[in-house]
Write an enzyme that holds these catalytic residues in place. Sequence first.
Site, PDB file in Angstrom:
ATOM      1  N   CYS A 131      69.988  94.397  56.193  1.00 32.60           N
ATOM      2  CA  CYS A 131      70.853  95.551  56.430  1.00 32.60           C
ATOM      3  C   CYS A 131      71.644  95.922  55.181  1.00 32.60           C
ATOM      4  O   CYS A 131      72.656  95.294  54.861  1.00 32.60           O
ATOM      5  CB  CYS A 131      71.801  95.241  57.597  1.00 32.60           C
ATOM      6  N   CYS A 134      75.266  96.981  55.800  1.00 34.77           N
ATOM      7  CA  CYS A 134      76.204  95.881  56.107  1.00 34.77           C
ATOM      8  C   CYS A 134      76.526  95.068  54.855  1.00 34.77           C
ATOM      9  O   CYS A 134      77.657  94.668  54.649  1.00 34.77           O
ATOM     10  CB  CYS A 134      75.604  94.908  57.122  1.00 34.77           C
ATOM     11  N   ASP A 135      75.511  94.799  54.025  1.00 31.67           N
ATOM     12  CA  ASP A 135      75.674  93.793  52.970  1.00 31.67           C
ATOM     13  C   ASP A 135      75.690  94.357  51.556  1.00 31.67           C
ATOM     14  O   ASP A 135      75.972  93.625  50.603  1.00 31.67           O
ATOM     15  CB  ASP A 135      74.533  92.762  53.065  1.00 31.67           C
TER      16      ASP A 135
END
Length: 304
Positions: A131, A134-135
């Site tokens: 992701c 997200c990261d």
Amino acid sequence: MVEKVIIIGSGPAGYTAAIYAVRDNLDPLLIRGFQPGGQLMLTSNVENYPGFPSILGQDLMEDMYKHVKGLNCRVIDDDVTKVDLNIYPYKVWISEVEYETKSIIIATGASAKWLGLKNEQKLVGKGVSGCAICDGFFFKGKDVAVIGGGDSAMEDASYLSSLAKSVLLIHRRSEFKASKIMQERVLSNPKIKIMWDTEVIDVLGNNKLSGIRTKNNKTDETIDLKIDGLFIAIGHSPNTFLFKEQLDLDEMGYIKTHDFTKTSKLGVFAAGDVQDRHYKQAVIAAGWGSMAAIDCREFLTTKI
Ligand code: NDP
């Protein structure tokens, strides 16, 4: 108490099914899951949902949730752990708590796929990610690679180019599968380099990703590349493990439907990516959600 309908899942399909079911006086119980919101929670801007020229995926899902809550729909934020579709009324469990229901709308969506390499799972969260949204933040100013040739890979590569020092987009063929507009965005981005006809055959590093080993599919040449972050964007598999051996699934694990949203069990309906192996669009999932609720209402009013 036997529920009229339990809706499982909280992506666009689950929320839309809930909106329609509440408005049809079906008093649905929506089980959103432990991490509600579905795949759009992991995306950046959504630019193809009618009425929203550009909106963050998380904001779109929050708006859908507010819509559902505004209708006083009952909601549980936990994961369904088991279902029994071999007895009627059907049973749904959240850990030890058992619910009985006359019908079910399954909208559990799909989850990101992994490459399946030996070291991959060991290094998830230590340089390997499924992701980018997200990261990506953790890779500011670093060198990253994205794997895949579809819209997800294009989106991830574009997003990461705004954070990372360099982005290497690795695709196993010599042309992308992604939509033209997203391809063009990537191809015209000077920070993104493309490696065609290449597969990742090993993920390197012990406690932290140090690089990847790639193989050129045409020449068989292997190269080790030093990278800090590896983002896998190679598609999704349906979240159907709860229904294995209870519903007919296709060879890829998607729920088979007939007459639009009906599954192989009477009164069990499926909507969205859990049964759609082709389109996988939020707007289409929402449409399926409304169809499932309408089919469910017809079942509850005419078939039982
Ligand atoms: P897709 O299935 O469309 O693409 C997957 C890509 O990964 C393909 O290029 C495929 O290669 C490659 N791939 C699959 N398995 C492997 C593997 N084991 N090793 C290496 N490469 C692999 O998935 P997406 O997640 O990209 O998209 C799914 C759907 O979601 C699509 O309909 C897409 O349009 C939509 N979407 C829309 C977005 C938007 O509009 N903002 C954003 C993201 C997704 P090959 O091409 O060789 O098959």
